[in-house]
Write a protein that holds these residues in place. Sequence first.
Motif, mmCIF file in Angstrom:
data_model
loop_
_atom_site.group_PDB
_atom_site.id
_atom_site.type_symbol
_atom_site.label_atom_id
_atom_site.label_comp_id
_atom_site.label_asym_id
_atom_site.label_seq_id
_atom_site.Cartn_x
_atom_site.Cartn_y
_atom_site.Cartn_z
ATOM 1 N N ASP A 214 -5.524 72.553 62.666
ATOM 2 C CA ASP A 214 -4.110 72.336 62.371
ATOM 3 C C ASP A 214 -3.294 73.610 62.602
ATOM 4 N N LEU A 215 -3.831 74.766 62.204
ATOM 5 C CA LEU A 215 -3.144 76.017 62.520
ATOM 6 C C LEU A 215 -2.945 76.122 64.035
ATOM 7 N N GLY A 216 -3.947 75.626 64.793
ATOM 8 C CA GLY A 216 -3.827 75.617 66.254
ATOM 9 C C GLY A 216 -2.562 74.918 66.744
ATOM 10 N N HIS A 217 -2.117 73.885 66.019
ATOM 11 C CA HIS A 217 -0.881 73.190 66.428
ATOM 12 C C HIS A 217 0.334 74.107 66.275
ATOM 13 N N ILE A 218 0.358 74.895 65.188
ATOM 14 C CA ILE A 218 1.455 75.867 65.029
ATOM 15 C C ILE A 218 1.410 76.877 66.170
ATOM 16 N N LEU A 219 0.188 77.368 66.475
ATOM 17 C CA LEU A 219 0.062 78.386 67.528
ATOM 18 C C LEU A 219 0.527 77.834 68.873
ATOM 19 N N GLU A 220 0.123 76.600 69.174
ATOM 20 C CA GLU A 220 0.481 76.007 70.458
ATOM 21 C C GLU A 220 1.989 75.781 70.546
ATOM 22 N N ARG A 221 2.560 75.190 69.503
ATOM 23 C CA ARG A 221 3.997 74.877 69.555
ATOM 24 C C ARG A 221 4.849 76.141 69.499
ATOM 25 N N SER A 222 4.320 77.191 68.869
ATOM 26 C CA SER A 222 5.087 78.440 68.766
ATOM 27 C C SER A 222 4.753 79.412 69.888
ATOM 28 N N ALA A 223 3.757 79.058 70.730
ATOM 29 C CA ALA A 223 3.328 79.921 71.843
ATOM 30 C C ALA A 223 2.928 81.307 71.350
ATOM 31 N N VAL A 224 2.070 81.323 70.318
ATOM 32 C CA VAL A 224 1.563 82.576 69.748
ATOM 33 C C VAL A 224 0.068 82.412 69.480
ATOM 34 N N GLY A 225 -0.571 83.474 68.989
ATOM 35 C CA GLY A 225 -1.959 83.414 68.546
ATOM 36 C C GLY A 225 -2.038 83.830 67.091
ATOM 37 N N ALA A 226 -3.281 83.958 66.591
ATOM 38 C CA ALA A 226 -3.425 84.342 65.184
ATOM 39 C C ALA A 226 -4.787 84.977 64.932
ATOM 40 N N THR A 227 -4.826 85.842 63.941
ATOM 41 C CA THR A 227 -6.086 86.372 63.423
ATOM 42 C C THR A 227 -6.172 85.997 61.949
ATOM 43 N N VAL A 228 -7.287 85.365 61.590
ATOM 44 C CA VAL A 228 -7.434 84.846 60.230
ATOM 45 C C VAL A 228 -8.708 85.397 59.601
ATOM 46 N N ASP A 229 -8.608 85.807 58.356
ATOM 47 C CA ASP A 229 -9.766 86.219 57.561
ATOM 48 C C ASP A 229 -10.341 84.971 56.909
ATOM 49 N N ILE A 230 -11.406 84.447 57.510
ATOM 50 C CA ILE A 230 -11.925 83.153 57.075
ATOM 51 C C ILE A 230 -12.447 83.212 55.635
ATOM 52 N N ASP A 231 -12.882 84.386 55.209
ATOM 53 C CA ASP A 231 -13.384 84.512 53.831
ATOM 54 C C ASP A 231 -12.250 84.624 52.814
ATOM 55 N N ALA A 232 -11.019 84.756 53.332
ATOM 56 C CA ALA A 232 -9.871 84.762 52.422
ATOM 57 C C ALA A 232 -9.347 83.352 52.173
ATOM 58 N N LEU A 233 -9.839 82.368 52.940
ATOM 59 C CA LEU A 233 -9.346 80.996 52.743
ATOM 60 C C LEU A 233 -9.657 80.559 51.320
ATOM 61 N N PRO A 234 -8.666 80.069 50.608
ATOM 62 C CA PRO A 234 -8.865 79.734 49.190
ATOM 63 C C PRO A 234 -9.738 78.491 49.025
ATOM 64 N N THR A 235 -10.687 78.562 48.102
ATOM 65 C CA THR A 235 -11.515 77.384 47.807
ATOM 66 C C THR A 235 -11.991 77.463 46.372
ATOM 67 N N ASP A 236 -12.796 76.506 45.983
ATOM 68 C CA ASP A 236 -13.355 76.521 44.632
ATOM 69 C C ASP A 236 -14.523 77.509 44.611
ATOM 70 N N ASN A 237 -14.566 78.363 43.580
ATOM 71 C CA ASN A 237 -15.608 79.402 43.499
ATOM 72 C C ASN A 237 -17.020 78.830 43.530
ATOM 73 N N ARG A 238 -17.141 77.560 43.105
ATOM 74 C CA ARG A 238 -18.484 76.973 43.057
ATOM 75 C C ARG A 238 -18.990 76.533 44.423
ATOM 76 N N LEU A 239 -18.097 76.486 45.430
ATOM 77 C CA LEU A 239 -18.535 76.143 46.790
ATOM 78 C C LEU A 239 -18.998 77.422 47.484
ATOM 79 N N GLU A 240 -20.304 77.518 47.741
ATOM 80 C CA GLU A 240 -20.837 78.741 48.342
ATOM 81 C C GLU A 240 -20.326 78.869 49.783
ATOM 82 N N ARG A 241 -19.689 79.999 50.083
ATOM 83 C CA ARG A 241 -19.042 80.137 51.388
ATOM 84 C C ARG A 241 -20.030 80.050 52.541
ATOM 85 N N ALA A 242 -21.236 80.593 52.352
ATOM 86 C CA ALA A 242 -22.205 80.588 53.453
ATOM 87 C C ALA A 242 -22.521 79.156 53.879
ATOM 88 N N ILE A 243 -22.558 78.246 52.901
ATOM 89 C CA ILE A 243 -22.886 76.851 53.200
ATOM 90 C C ILE A 243 -21.660 76.056 53.623
#
Lengths: 313, 313
Positions: A214-243
Amino acid sequence: MNEFAMIRRYFTRPARRARLGVGDDAAVLVPTPGTELLVSTDLLVAGRHFFADVDPAALGHKTLAVNLSDIAAMGGEPVWAVLGAALPTLDEAWIAAFCDGLFALAERTGVDIVGGDTTCGPLTLSVTIGGEVPAGQAIRRDGARPGDEIWVSGQLGLAAAALAHLSGEARLSAPLLAECRKRLEWPEPRIGLGMALRGIASAMLDISDGFAGDLGHILERSAVGATVDIDALPTDNRLERAIWRDAIAAGGDDYELCFTAPPAQAAAVRAAAARAGVDVTRVGVIDAAPGLRLLDAQQRPVHLKRNGFDHFA
Amino acid sequence: MNEFAMIRRYFTRPARRARLGVGDDAAVLVPTPGTELLVSTDLLVAGRHFFADVDPAALGHKTLAVNLSDIAAMGGEPVWAVLGAALPTLDEAWIAAFCDGLFALAERTGVDIVGGDTTCGPLTLSVTIGGEVPAGQAIRRDGARPGDEIWVSGQLGLAAAALAHLSGEARLSAPLLAECRKRLEWPEPRIGLGMALRGIASAMLDISDGFAGDLGHILERSAVGATVDIDALPTDNRLERAIWRDAIAAGGDDYELCFTAPPAQAAAVRAAAARAGVDVTRVGVIDAAPGLRLLDAQQRPVHLKRNGFDHFA
């Protein structure tokens, strides 16, 4: 109960804002002066978007919620909706529960169900929603600029984790499953946050098919790119990020908002989120160079197994 | 071709009146000052509303036409539509032909397709349409008054005759079948007539489920009754009334307009019809006594086998 009795009994409620609601060839609505009209539509098919045996009250809620989420993603205020429903049979208990979920959310969000169409057929639900936004203030996908920060509301990956559990692909503890199922079946559209971000966010959409795609749609429509820290994506602490990394970054069904804003607006973003009572997290930055670069906390590139969602793949 | 390529290639056309069309979370439209918004929705299911092997161009046309007919029935001008499509497969030739039929009618009637949703599923089509009408001038179902005359546009029963032939229940000559199939598969929404009847008609709807049942909706909403000369109902001369009476009076799929107007407006009705290039026929009168009385040319009561249409019956 025949079709007309069903419509009268379950689908006809007094319109609060519409001049004319259910019962004519078309509904009649009075636009608020100075606003523009937002329109979005979603089609939900049993066995694809939901399990045919899902709690009908949850289904009624979600059918409207995913559309409300589209209006929220434009910074709009939802006003009306119409419902198309193909039902295999006239199961009165099912319809009553479906309407309980649908109308509870409609009433809470100020939306009039102003019309619809019912027919016999494979269980399929279609909602078209209308909203209003002050003229020129819709928050589109094409406004992201290099240097803008990327933000996400709420938590990602919980709905995908519930789906993985229910499909037998993974196993969650009972309390975590309960939380994840709530997010899958009773998503909460971020209407207040969307409206609060008018004049602040430079681009926005809602995350329905997974954050990365979905972020890709913003990038495409805005004609830009992005760098994202995937480990910063908010989630529930009980969901182990590695899995659960793929579920968090690309799982879908989150119905959270993803938006961009200039760094100078960071305080305004946080104030808007506080007003709306929703957490927001800064997860990356918009680049001039095309493409989406996902990095982990150690700045190593991450490649997802799946990126976005193609209903026909 | 994947889902996104399909949307780009077939479903994305430049918007003429919309500020923002396909490609964002919602379309953005600018209301015309002094107008009210009309909204209607229809759901079409394969095997129920159309044969799964129907000409896809005709299906594209009809999917939009039945919605345009609802806006016409309010005296409105259609402006935008959104399309939901569940498709069993991405059959490119089928989609191209469907879009040919859909967009040809959209362009001819000035309608922008401003959004949609596609998914894999049993062939189901959903259109929601938006239109505009000068404030307060929508022609509703509830305005019929005793003494008003009842009018019908075009000819009735041809679509039902085609359906009877195609279902093997009847046999039409080749030239008559061609005409009847055209009416079944390529109905022409009466937009110009509907707009021309603003300020003239007291109540109006479009005939989709059969004249008698649909007129019943006007009677119910207006709290009146009616007496109709069933042999005055307009049809093709080649359809023998003795055989086709039920199809003419209650067959459905006509997409003609049925409206009422005070007798003093009869000349204005005829002038509006002439301007719109559509025939209109006076078929009965509104009574204070509830109920619909169908009489033949000899003033004898007529009883139909079917009265209206229940999708779940």
